[in-house]
Design a protein around this motif. Sequence first.
Motif, PDB file in Angstrom:
ATOM      1  N   GLN A 153      42.815  44.939  51.823  1.00 54.61           N
ATOM      2  CA  GLN A 153      41.493  45.467  52.234  1.00 54.61           C
ATOM      3  C   GLN A 153      40.722  46.132  51.118  1.00 54.61           C
ATOM      4  O   GLN A 153      39.870  47.214  51.469  1.00 54.61           O
ATOM      5  CB  GLN A 153      41.471  46.070  53.616  1.00 54.61           C
ATOM      6  N   GLU A 154      40.946  45.859  50.112  1.00 52.81           N
ATOM      7  CA  GLU A 154      40.402  46.535  48.812  1.00 52.81           C
ATOM      8  C   GLU A 154      38.949  46.216  48.576  1.00 52.81           C
ATOM      9  O   GLU A 154      38.531  45.208  49.051  1.00 52.81           O
ATOM     10  CB  GLU A 154      41.172  45.965  47.414  1.00 52.81           C
ATOM     11  N   LYS A 155      38.008  47.310  48.621  1.00 50.78           N
ATOM     12  CA  LYS A 155      36.514  47.087  48.473  1.00 50.78           C
ATOM     13  C   LYS A 155      36.054  48.042  47.326  1.00 50.78           C
ATOM     14  O   LYS A 155      36.429  49.049  47.232  1.00 50.78           O
ATOM     15  CB  LYS A 155      35.981  47.554  49.815  1.00 50.78           C
TER      16      LYS A 155
ATOM     17  N   TRP B  99      36.827  55.811  40.645  1.00 48.70           N
ATOM     18  CA  TRP B  99      38.141  55.666  39.752  1.00 48.70           C
ATOM     19  C   TRP B  99      38.983  54.732  40.749  1.00 48.70           C
ATOM     20  O   TRP B  99      40.035  54.180  40.070  1.00 48.70           O
ATOM     21  CB  TRP B  99      38.663  57.107  39.435  1.00 48.70           C
ATOM     22  N   LEU B 100      38.833  54.906  42.248  1.00 47.91           N
ATOM     23  CA  LEU B 100      39.997  54.250  42.734  1.00 47.91           C
ATOM     24  C   LEU B 100      39.858  52.828  42.932  1.00 47.91           C
ATOM     25  O   LEU B 100      40.738  52.010  43.253  1.00 47.91           O
ATOM     26  CB  LEU B 100      39.701  54.650  44.323  1.00 47.91           C
ATOM     27  N   ASP B 101      38.726  52.237  42.309  1.00 50.65           N
ATOM     28  CA  ASP B 101      38.519  50.801  41.979  1.00 50.65           C
ATOM     29  C   ASP B 101      39.375  50.527  41.320  1.00 50.65           C
ATOM     30  O   ASP B 101      39.849  49.275  41.365  1.00 50.65           O
ATOM     31  CB  ASP B 101      36.953  50.590  41.673  1.00 50.65           C
ATOM     32  N   TYR B 102      39.882  51.063  40.128  1.00 51.19           N
ATOM     33  CA  TYR B 102      40.942  50.577  39.304  1.00 51.19           C
ATOM     34  C   TYR B 102      42.342  50.494  39.949  1.00 51.19           C
ATOM     35  O   TYR B 102      43.088  49.662  39.603  1.00 51.19           O
ATOM     36  CB  TYR B 102      40.825  51.519  37.910  1.00 51.19           C
ATOM     37  N   VAL B 103      42.379  51.415  40.752  1.00 53.49           N
ATOM     38  CA  VAL B 103      43.867  51.147  41.645  1.00 53.49           C
ATOM     39  C   VAL B 103      43.686  50.129  42.535  1.00 53.49           C
ATOM     40  O   VAL B 103      44.595  49.261  42.658  1.00 53.49           O
ATOM     41  CB  VAL B 103      44.043  52.545  42.319  1.00 53.49           C
ATOM     42  N   GLN B 104      42.616  49.800  43.248  1.00 55.20           N
ATOM     43  CA  GLN B 104      42.569  48.772  44.375  1.00 55.20           C
ATOM     44  C   GLN B 104      42.420  47.441  43.434  1.00 55.20           C
ATOM     45  O   GLN B 104      42.961  46.749  44.067  1.00 55.20           O
ATOM     46  CB  GLN B 104      41.001  48.866  45.129  1.00 55.20           C
ATOM     47  N   GLY B 105      41.836  47.570  42.324  1.00 55.36           N
ATOM     48  CA  GLY B 105      41.594  46.410  41.670  1.00 55.36           C
ATOM     49  C   GLY B 105      43.014  45.771  41.084  1.00 55.36           C
ATOM     50  O   GLY B 105      43.465  44.802  41.102  1.00 55.36           O
TER      51      GLY B 105
END
Length: 376
Positions: free
Chosen positions: A84-86, A91-97
């Motif tokens: 459910q990455e959005k 900075w959390l986008d790099y982890v989610q990515g």
Amino acid sequence: MKSPQTDAPRFESLFGQPPKVQVRAPGRVNLIGEHTDYNGGFVLPMAIPQHTEVHLSPREGRTVRAFSANLGAQGQVNEYELGQEKRGRGWLDYVQGVTHVLRAEGHTPGGFDLWLSSDVPVGSGLSSSAALEVALLRGLREAFGLSLDDVRIALLGQKVECDFVGAPVGVMDQMASSLADTGAALFLDTRSLKYERVPLPTQVEPIVINSGVTHSHSGGDYRVRRAECERAAKLLGVEQLRDLPDAELPRALALPEPLGRRVRHVLTENARVLQTVRALREGDLAALGPLLYASHASQRDDYEVSVPEIDLLVELGRAEPDVLGARLTGGGFGGSVVMLARTGTGASAASRIATQYAEKSHHQATVLVPEPSSGR
């Protein structure tokens, strides 16, 4: 940078379990070969001492809990569910990515707790995002037994930026963070991914100075340069500018402005990488400086990615007798400069340059290499 053990008690206090995995990945400085990677060309980066550290432990379920120590008192634990990455969470986008790309590639790590800390300055042109991606991928590889070699980790890190974060980067940053070290330059053909470590002559040492002017690869200017190169390649009938023979440069210069100048930078920069590799192998110190200065002039005039503060740092380097050459490093529009100095002189030269820069600009420069704590 502090030892990986420093944050282990904090991790356990925050997440209620000790970290199972503690890994790191370095930032990088590019000696020469700028904006050539997404054109299929040659680059010559090396690792810097600054790293991103990952402390990680698997947990039951599909929840990821992540904390960034760099946010200090403002930091908080962020959560999301695998699958459910959005985008849009900083900075959390790099982890989610990373978890998004892993799942798309057929890897299925479970939930985990994550602590991140880094001393790679954000927006400095030294690949702070690549260091985060590579460090996290290394940590997940170890924690979940993923079958990923170092080149694959680099390619997945690039996909994180291009496909999830939305920054159309080439592969150099992640390859450098995954494969380079501080003792040698990584001569990389970004098309074939063939690479070779080329030691620096013992008579020279690198200087890296952060200008204090930040940039972002997901911003408009970087995208525009890449789009210009793609348009030029299409008009010239080649897949990538790497495929254009040098003899075709006059035809390229007849393209509508500024496409011809963009092509000229890429072609001449590829040639400068090859010449720099030859000079390093032969210990030809006299050849290195002019190549770095020519690269900077090309970035400033033909590719138009420099800014006055970076130009000032380069000129201050030029005035130092023990500095052989200097240039903008990284994507441009701010960031850092790299210089080559005679061994044993880098720290003092960098200190003088930073002092003069502060006097002449409205920014504070930070000397990253040689490390101030190294006692050099």
